[in-house]
Design a protein around this motif. Structure first.
Motif, mmCIF file in Angstrom:
data_model
loop_
_atom_site.group_PDB
_atom_site.id
_atom_site.type_symbol
_atom_site.label_atom_id
_atom_site.label_comp_id
_atom_site.label_asym_id
_atom_site.label_seq_id
_atom_site.Cartn_x
_atom_site.Cartn_y
_atom_site.Cartn_z
ATOM 1 N N LEU A 147 0.962 -0.829 -0.046
ATOM 2 C CA LEU A 147 -0.361 0.318 0.224
ATOM 3 C C LEU A 147 0.968 1.043 -0.081
ATOM 4 C CD1 LEU A 147 -3.212 -1.240 2.349
ATOM 5 C CD2 LEU A 147 -2.774 -1.372 0.246
ATOM 6 N N LEU A 148 2.060 1.667 0.374
ATOM 7 C CA LEU A 148 3.271 2.118 0.150
ATOM 8 C C LEU A 148 3.236 2.493 -0.684
ATOM 9 C CD1 LEU A 148 4.879 1.871 3.857
ATOM 10 C CD2 LEU A 148 3.222 3.744 3.649
ATOM 11 N N ALA A 149 3.877 1.935 -1.029
ATOM 12 C CA ALA A 149 4.422 1.619 -2.541
ATOM 13 C C ALA A 149 3.528 2.527 -3.782
ATOM 14 C CB ALA A 149 5.007 0.450 -2.747
ATOM 15 N N LEU A 150 2.683 1.951 -2.873
ATOM 16 C CA LEU A 150 1.052 1.684 -4.241
ATOM 17 C C LEU A 150 1.251 3.662 -4.046
ATOM 18 C CD1 LEU A 150 -0.934 1.229 -6.850
ATOM 19 C CD2 LEU A 150 -2.272 1.294 -5.233
ATOM 20 N N GLU A 198 2.649 6.462 -3.185
ATOM 21 C CA GLU A 198 3.944 6.821 -3.472
ATOM 22 C C GLU A 198 3.836 7.124 -4.298
ATOM 23 O OE1 GLU A 198 7.289 4.838 -1.524
ATOM 24 O OE2 GLU A 198 6.996 5.994 0.336
ATOM 25 N N ALA A 199 3.776 6.232 -5.681
ATOM 26 C CA ALA A 199 3.460 6.331 -6.869
ATOM 27 C C ALA A 199 2.805 6.589 -6.990
ATOM 28 C CB ALA A 199 3.303 5.152 -7.695
ATOM 29 N N PHE A 200 1.262 6.780 -6.364
ATOM 30 C CA PHE A 200 -0.374 7.457 -6.864
ATOM 31 C C PHE A 200 0.494 9.064 -6.666
ATOM 32 C CE2 PHE A 200 -4.295 9.929 -6.002
ATOM 33 C CZ PHE A 200 -4.568 9.954 -7.518
ATOM 34 N N SER A 201 0.911 9.389 -5.404
ATOM 35 C CA SER A 201 0.861 10.974 -5.220
ATOM 36 C C SER A 201 1.963 11.454 -6.308
ATOM 37 C CB SER A 201 2.147 10.953 -4.703
ATOM 38 O OG SER A 201 1.219 10.587 -3.628
ATOM 39 N N ARG A 202 3.264 10.381 -6.734
ATOM 40 C CA ARG A 202 4.020 11.171 -7.332
ATOM 41 C C ARG A 202 3.485 12.025 -9.007
ATOM 42 N NH1 ARG A 202 8.085 7.495 -6.156
ATOM 43 N NH2 ARG A 202 7.364 5.856 -7.214
#
Ligand code: ARG
Length: 475
Positions: free
Chosen positions: A416-419, A421-425
Motif C-alpha cells: 500500500l505504501l508503494a502504491l 508513493e506511485a500515486f502521489s508522484r
C-alpha cells in the motif's frame, strides 16, 4: 501489450479470490489471561491476528478466529485462595481486573502454596463454590477485554479458553502414555525431547495438576476434529517459540498426520521511544490513552488541513485508530517496533494516515468527476508514472497471497505504501504540468486516467480493510 495488461489489472484491483474456498484456517489470536490486564503482546497478537483473519477470508478460506483465553491453571487457585482471605465485599464491577490482580500480587507475597493448590484441585474436581467465583473473575475480565476488541472492531468466532479442555486431559494423557511417549521426571509426567536437544514437554505436575501444555494438546486435537483445518496458526509472541516447537513435535509423535499444518506466528515487542511498556498500569487503560492521544493529534491535523470537513469526530477516530494499527502492522512482525508519535500520526511518511489520506484523495477526484466511465481506452495511458501504478495494482493480488502464505500482514501494508508513493508522484505531476492532470481536457484521456484512479482507490480501500483499518472517503 500494455493496454491489455492495464485492463486486466483494473478489472479486479482488489484481487478477491475463491481459489481457497473449502479450505479452513484456524487462527488463535489475542488469547489473554483472565484476572490480569491485557498485556502489550496480547494487543499485538490481536491486531496481527485480526488482519490475518481478513486476509484469509479475502482469499476464500473459511476462517475460525479463536480467543484461547488463559482461564485455567494454578494461578487461578491462588486467586481463589486470595479471594477467600481478603476478597469479602470486594466490588469487582469497577476496575475489577486491577483489584483481582492486586489480590494475586499480594498472595504471591503473603499466601501459601498448599492452600492455592487445594483451591485449584477443587476447581479441577468441579467444586461449585470454587467454580462460581472463578466464573465471576472470568466475566469481569472478558468485559474489560471487550472494550479493546470493540475499539478495534475485532470479532472472534470462538472464545473458548483453556478451561474448556479440563475434561479432555485424562484422555490425552492416556493416549500419550499408551503410545509410550511419556516418562516421569521428578514426579512430573513429561515427554522427553532430549534427542532434539530441547527441554521436556511438561504434561502434569507432581501434585497431579494439569498445565498449559496439556490443554494446548487437547485444544489442537479438538480444533482438528471440529474444523478439519488446512492450517492452524498461533499468533503468539516469540517468547513462546519453544512451547510451540514442543507442542507440534509431540503432536507429530502422537501420529497425527495434520501436525505439520500447525504454525507458530511469532512477533516482536513494541517499544515506546526505545523503552519497553510496563503492563502494570493495565494496557486497556494504556491503549485507551494511546488511542485518545492519536485521535487528538489527528484531529488537530484535520482542523488545520480541512477545517470544513463534515463529521470530523468520526474521521479523527478512524484515522487515529488506523495510525496505531498501521504502526503495528507495517513492519515485519518478527522485528521490534519502536513507536514514535510523530512518525505514527503524520499524514505523509510511512503511516496509516498517509494511506488513508491518499485513498481519500483518490475518492475525492472520482467524486468531483462523477466517477470513472464504464469503459476506457487504456492505450491513452502512456506516462511512465501511469504504467508504474498499473504494475503495482496488478501485483497486489499476489502480495495478498504472499501475506497469507507467510502470515505477514506487513506485505500488504508495504505494498500500500508503494502504491501511495506511485500515486502521489503521478498526482504531483499534474500540479506542475496541466497536460498531466487526471482531469485532462480530452474526455477519452480523462476517462482512462479516472479508471486508473478508481483502481488505486479500490486497491487502497481493500488493503486498509485487510489490515483492519477504515477508509474514510474524505479527510
Ligand atoms: N494465554 C497465553 C499467554 O498469555 C497465550 C495463549 C496462546 N494460545 C495458545 N493456544 N497457547 O501467554
Amino acid at each position: 501489450d500494455r493496454p491489455r495488461f492495464i485492463a486486466e489489472a483494473l478489472a479486479d484491483p482488489a484481487g478477491r479470490s475463491e481459489e481457497k474456498a473449502g479450505e479452513t484456517v484456524v487462527i488463535d489470536f489475542s488469547s489473554p489471561n483472565i484476572a490480569k490486564h491485557l498485556a502489550y503482546h496480547h494487543l499485538l497478537s490481536t491486531v496481527i491476528g485480526w488482519s490475518l483473519v481478513r486476509i484469509f477470508r479475502h482469499l476464500g478460506y473459511r476462517t475460525v478466529g479463536i480467543n484461547h483465553l488463559g482461564d485455567w491453571g494454578t494461578t487461578h487457585g491462588k486467586l481463589l485462595a486470595a479471594f477467600q482471605r481478603w476478597g469479602e465485599g470486594l466490588d469487582l464491577s469497577t476496575d475489577g481486573v486491577t483489584k483481582l490482580n492486586e489480590l494475586y500480587v499480594r498472595y504471591n507475597k503473603e499466601g501459601d502454596d498448599a492452600e492455592a493448590r487445594e483451591w485449584f484441585r477443587r476447581m479441577e474436581a468441579g467444586d461449585e463454590e470454587a467454580l462460581g467465583r472463578w466464573r465471576k473473575f472470568r466475566e469481569v475480565s472478558l468485559a474489560e477485554f471487550r472494550q479493546v476488541y470493540d475499539l478495534l472492531g475485532v470479532e472472534f468466532d470462538e472464545i473458548r479458553g483453556e478451561s474448556a479442555f479440563t475434561g479432555a486431559m485424562e484422555g490425552v494423557i492416556r493416549r500419550l502414555t499408551e503410545a509410550g511417549l511419556t516418562t516421569i521426571s521428578e514426579g512430573a509426567l513429561v515427554v522427553d525431547l532430549s534427542d532434539l536437544g530441547i527441554t521436556p514437554f511438561f504434561l502434569r505436575k507432581a501434585d497431579g495438576a494439569t498445565v498449559y501444555a496439556t490443554r494446548d494438546l487437547a485444544a489442537a486435537i479438538h480444533r482438528f476434529e471440529t474444523y478439519g483445518f488446512s492450517r492452524c496458526l498461533y499468533v503468539v509472541d516469540r517468547g513462546q517459540s519453544l512451547h510451540f516447537r514442543q507442542l507440534f513435535e509431540v503432536l507429530r509423535r502422537m501420529g497425527f498426520p495434520w501436525a505439520p499444518r500447525m504454525e507458530h506466528v511469532p512477533f516482536g515487542v513494541v517499544l515506546f521511544g526505545g523503552e519497553k511498556t510496563g503492563a502494570r498500569k493495565g494496557n486497556v487503560v494504556l491503549l485507551k490513552e494511546v488511542l485518545a492521544e492519536a485521535i487528538a493529534r489527528v484531529r488537530e491535523i484535520i482542523d488545520r488541513k480541512n477545517p470544513d470537513l463534515a463529521d470530523r469526530d468520526r474521521v479523527a477516530r478512524q484515522v487515529g485508530i488506523g495510525a496505531i494499527v498501521f504502526a503495528y502492522l507495517s513492519a515485519s512482525r518478527n522485528r521490534d517496533v519502536d513507536f514514535v508519535w510523530e512518525r505514527v500520526t503524520s499524514f505523509d511518511g510511512h503511516t496509516g494516515p498517509y494511506i488513508q489520506y491518499t485513498h481519500a484523495r483518490a475518492a475525492s477526484i472520482l467524486r468531483k468527476a462523477g466517477g470513472a466511465p464504464p469503459t476506457a481506452d487504456f492505450r491513452l495511458l502512456a506516462l511512465e508514472e501511469e504504467w508504474a501504478i498499473a504494475k503495482l495494482i496488478a501485483a497486489f493480488p499476489e502480495r495478498i497471497r504472499a501475506a497469507a502464505r507467510e502470515a505477514e500482514p506487513c506485505l500488504v501494508a508495504q505494498h500500500l505504501l508503494a502504491l501511495c508513493e506511485a500515486f502521489s508522484r503521478y498526482y504531483n505531476l499534474g500540479n506542475e504540468d496541466p497536460s498531466r492532470k487526471v482531469l485532462a481536457p480530452d474526455p477519452a484521456l480523462a476517462g482512462a486516467r479516472l479508471a486508473l484512479v478508481a483502481g488505486v482507490r479500490e486497491a487502497l480501500a481493500t488493503g486498509l480493510h485487510l489490515l483492519g483499518i477504515e477508509a474514510p472517503e474524505e479527510m
